[in-house]
Design a protein around this motif. Structure first.
Motif, short mmCIF file in Angstrom:
data_model
loop_
_atom_site.label_atom_id
_atom_site.label_comp_id
_atom_site.label_asym_id
_atom_site.label_seq_id
_atom_site.Cartn_x
_atom_site.Cartn_y
_atom_site.Cartn_z
N PRO A 235 66.83 45.38 37.90
CA PRO A 235 68.27 45.13 38.07
C PRO A 235 68.56 44.58 39.46
O PRO A 235 67.98 45.03 40.45
CB PRO A 235 68.89 46.52 37.88
N LEU A 237 71.66 43.68 42.20
CA LEU A 237 73.05 43.81 42.61
C LEU A 237 73.26 42.94 43.84
O LEU A 237 72.28 42.46 44.43
CB LEU A 237 73.38 45.27 42.95
N VAL A 261 77.57 37.08 38.28
CA VAL A 261 77.47 37.76 36.98
C VAL A 261 76.82 36.84 35.95
O VAL A 261 75.98 37.28 35.15
CB VAL A 261 78.88 38.24 36.53
N GLN A 266 74.90 41.97 39.44
CA GLN A 266 76.11 42.79 39.48
C GLN A 266 76.71 42.76 40.89
O GLN A 266 76.09 43.26 41.83
CB GLN A 266 75.75 44.23 39.11
N TYR A 268 78.37 44.23 43.84
CA TYR A 268 78.36 45.67 44.12
C TYR A 268 79.39 46.01 45.19
O TYR A 268 80.29 46.81 44.98
CB TYR A 268 76.94 46.04 44.55
N LEU A 303 83.43 43.83 35.39
CA LEU A 303 82.02 43.56 35.74
C LEU A 303 81.89 42.63 36.93
O LEU A 303 80.91 42.66 37.65
CB LEU A 303 81.30 42.94 34.54
N GLU A 304 82.89 41.78 37.11
CA GLU A 304 82.80 40.79 38.19
C GLU A 304 83.31 41.30 39.53
O GLU A 304 82.99 40.73 40.58
CB GLU A 304 83.62 39.55 37.82
#
Ligand code: SF4
Length: 347
Positions: A235, A237, A261, A266, A268, A303-304
């Motif tokens: 993942p 970020l 995204v 992600q 953060y 999410l953005e």
């Protein structure tokens, strides 16, 4: 890696790649020998630049004469890392997390860096002895669930060094989450070779926390690096620093966060600039930052949208904006710190 070997570090190096104004040449010459953060940029980073003094890529790496101006609001250790030093190279500010400063080296020296006074004297990678000491310290503290591997930029080191460090940390703490804090996806995306990605993959659970400040950094090479990490099950970020004249514009940040995204990253944190000396000209006023963030909330999906935050000056911990603003006194906002204390930040 040739990008590091061919880094631009002086007025002469830079003059081979772009015309230098007399002011820039004078600033670079003045910087030399001061002990302040020297110039450093990869050829790749400079290749992303446009032209003109306001270019967002150049403005992040070229020193300004304003860095030499006195800044009455600056504090010597903006995050209070000395106060929270737990062991050599380890900083512990929160019960469940510890930060390991693995290296003082970076591919690009960002003019807004809050560690800018430390980096010039901390060049090398953590020695094997210091790695073992850090691992032993972490082994005795099972309540620490996350280990932030930071720097400088730890991924500027060789694969061997990175592998050895992560191996020591993983042996000490088999279940801890390793958080690799790096600017390489934007400053040196070719660093994410299959070999490095396999090393990172093999030490999961692990997150890569990248640092992107402007959509211009989302190049095809950066996209490929991010895709390689995401495809490997790592993942990713991203954190962003709000910078005056560079990204203090809702259109720019909307493009950056939605672009991240789309590439599997992600967003953060959006950080309000720390009160590091020499960075006042890059610091967006907090009052303006609050307006920008309010606008972003109307434009971006959950999410953005990263969290807007500032590290309370002097080591009070991370404060979320605007929810931890409890008042205003004169030209400063009063902030509630995680421990329930108070701190203040210029408006
Ligand atoms: S990469 Fe990170 S540590 Fe290095 S100069 Fe930039 S902000 Fe500072």
């Amino acid at each position: 890696m040739s990008q590091l070997r061919d880094s631009v570090r002086s007025a002469e190096d830079l003059a081979l790649r772009m015309p230098l104004s007399p002011e820039l040449r004078e600033t670079l010459e003045r910087l030399e020998g001061t002990g302040l953060l020297p110039l450093r940029a990869t050829p790749y980073w400079l290749s992303r630049a446009g032209s003109g003094p306001g270019d967002p890529i150049l403005a992040q790496c070229l020193p300004s004469p304003r860095e030499f101006e006195p800044d009455p609001r600056a504090v010597p250790d903006p995050l209070g890392e000395a106060r929270h030093r737990a062991a050599p190279s380890l900083v512990r500010q929160y019960r469940s997390r510890a930060l390991l400063r693995a290296s003082g080296e970076c591919a690009v020296h960002c003019r807004h860096c809050f560690r800018r006074t430390l980096l010039p004297s901390e060049r090398g990678f953590l020695s094997r002895e210091d790695q073992a000491a850090a691992a032993a310290w972490l082994a005795e503290r099972p309540e620490i669930r996350e280990i932030l591997v930071s720097g400088g930029d730890p991924l500027v080191a060789s694969d061997d060094r990175i592998g050895n460090l992560l191996s020591a940390l993983r042996a000490a703490r088999p279940e801890a989450l390793l958080r690799i804090c790096t600017r390489c996806p934007s400053t040196l995306p070719m660093r994410f070779t299959p070999g490095l990605v396999e090393i990172l993959r093999s030490f999961r659970p692990l997150r890569v926390v990248a640092h992107f400040n402007h959509p211009r950094e989302l190049s095809p090479q950066a996209e490929e690096a991010l895709g390689t990490l995401v495809d490997a099950g790592i993942p990713v970020l991203s954190q962003t620093v709000l910078l005056a004249g560079i990204n203090d514009d809702p259109d720019v940040l909307e493009s950056l966060f939605s672009g991240l995204v789309r590439r599997g990253v992600q967003p953060y944190y959006l950080f309000q600039g720390d009160l590091a000396a020499g960075t006042a000209h890059l610091r967006c006023p907090l009052s303006r930052g609050l307006e920008i963030y309010s606008e972003l909330r109307t434009r971006l999906s959950g999410l953005e949208l990263p969290r807007y935050a500032v590290d309370a000056p002097g080591g009070g911990g991370k404060v979320f904006l605007p929810e931890d603003i409890v008042g205003r006194e004169g030209d400063r906002y009063i902030l509630r710190t995680p421990s329930g204390g108070r701190a203040s930040y210029p408006a």
